[in-house]
Scaffold this motif. Sequence first.
Motif: not given
Length: 72
Positions: A53-72
């Motif tokens: 969260r940043d007071s200089g922006f009109a957005y609240s903090g949060g999280y992205s969707r989870i990305a799954k990665v399988r290592v080869r």
Amino acid sequence: MDIVAQGRAGSHGRFRTFADGTIGRDGRFRVYYRFRDPASRGRTFQFRIKIERDSGFAYSGGYSRIAKVRVR
């Protein structure tokens, strides 16, 4: 705006921070991570971005969707 990249092995447990950065003017960001441990091969990892969260922006903090990665 500041971001934090987080990841975890499997689908349980706590997310751990492995990188931080900022979002560019175009709203994009890039994070690199290299799997070096041979034990990572064949395993699935989950990643997400935490937006601070940043007071200089009109957005609240949060999280992205989870990305799954399988290592080869």
